[in-house]
Design an enzyme around this catalytic site. Structure first.
Site, PDB file in Angstrom:
ATOM      1  CB  ILE A 140      -1.062   0.000   1.337  1.00 33.12           C
ATOM      2  CG1 ILE A 140      -2.122   0.825   1.038  1.00 33.12           C
ATOM      3  CG2 ILE A 140      -0.217   0.226   2.516  1.00 33.12           C
ATOM      4  CD1 ILE A 140      -3.434   0.713   1.863  1.00 33.12           C
TER       5      ILE A 140
ATOM      6  CG  ASP B 292       1.357   1.589  12.510  1.00 27.65           C
ATOM      7  OD1 ASP B 292       1.307   1.512  13.707  1.00 27.65           O
ATOM      8  OD2 ASP B 292       1.415   2.782  12.037  1.00 27.65           O
TER       9      ASP B 292
ATOM     10  CB  SER C 294      -8.511  -5.868  12.457  1.00 20.69           C
ATOM     11  OG  SER C 294      -8.704  -4.656  13.217  1.00 20.69           O
ATOM     12  CB  THR C 295      -6.903  -9.165   8.631  1.00 20.12           C
ATOM     13  OG1 THR C 295      -6.062  -8.735   7.600  1.00 20.12           O
ATOM     14  CG2 THR C 295      -8.357  -8.850   8.071  1.00 20.12           C
TER      15      THR C 295
ATOM     16  CE1 TYR D 176      -3.364  -4.815  17.623  1.00 16.77           C
ATOM     17  CE2 TYR D 176      -5.219  -3.099  16.651  1.00 16.77           C
ATOM     18  CZ  TYR D 176      -3.962  -3.329  17.288  1.00 16.77           C
ATOM     19  OH  TYR D 176      -3.512  -2.230  18.191  1.00 16.77           O
TER      20      TYR D 176
END
Ligand code: APR
Length: 178
Positions: free
Chosen positions: A15, A38, A121-122, A125
């Site tokens: 990304i 992140d 979240s995959t 998390y």
């Protein structure tokens, strides 16, 4: 307005390389960086990003905040904090839906024509990928039916398995909408 199917696209790749108006970051509530996407976004954007993030005083789970993109090809970064998967009984689905909706609202307010999401979240998390893809596609579809901007939502998957789940979710949605 183009049909919904033309406004949602699935991409496999990193990304941080996408030249879109905004990329969404799967952040943590401190907004001060981490691992996964992140970490990749903070590394690619450069040190000025953390400086701006420090001014934001963190972000609640399910909410989202905007910064500049700095050294990224994307103009903006929309940082959102997804829920940690705890088995599905702690409101995770509603919080993940809120991540997508709040990020799209911020993209709309800032006149973004194109916005790219990772699979929030995959990873660390541990949200189940299939359920997360259905939430992502359904929330984006609902939003795009109401608003002309963003024109295009890109789901940027980091691997083919995830991309396939998103393609199935889009195909199932198209069936329901036609
Ligand atoms: N481009 C696109 N997608 C990526 C990239 C990348 N460069 N790197 C990782 N991903 C994918 C992962 O494969 C996963 O599908 O992003 C998705 C989200 O995974 P994580 O980055 O682990 O994010 P998440 O599960 O939301 O956990 C957030 O991880 O990095 C920390 O600070 C972050 O505490 C927060 C937590």
């Amino acid at each position: 307005m183009s049909t919904l199917g033309q406004r949602i696209s699935i991409h496999t790749g990193d990304i941080t390389r996408l030249a879109v108006d905004a990329i969404v970051n799967a952040a943590n509530s401190s907004l001060l960086g981490g691992r996964g996407v992140d970490g990749a976004i903070h590394r690619a954007a450069g040190p000025e990003l953390e400086f701006e993030c420090r001014m934001l005083n963190g972000c609640k789970v399910g909410d989202a905040k905007l910064t500049k993109g700095y050294r990224l090809p994307a103009r903006y970064i929309i940082h959102t904090v997804g829920p940690v998967w705890q088995g599905g009984g702690k409101g995770e689905a509603g919080l993940l839906t809120s991540c997508y909706r709040r990020s799209l609202e911020i993209a709309h307010i800032h006149d973004c024509r194109t916005v790219a999401f990772p699979a929030i979240s995959t990873g660390i998390y541990r949200y189940p990928k299939n359920e997360a893809a259905v939430i992502a596609v359904g929330t984006a579809s609902d939003f795009l039916q109401q608003k002309a901007l963003p024109e295009t939502v890109v789901f940027c998957c980091f691997d083919d398995e995830t991309a396939e789940l998103y393609r199935c979710a889009v195909a199932d949605l198209d069936k329901r909408l036609t």
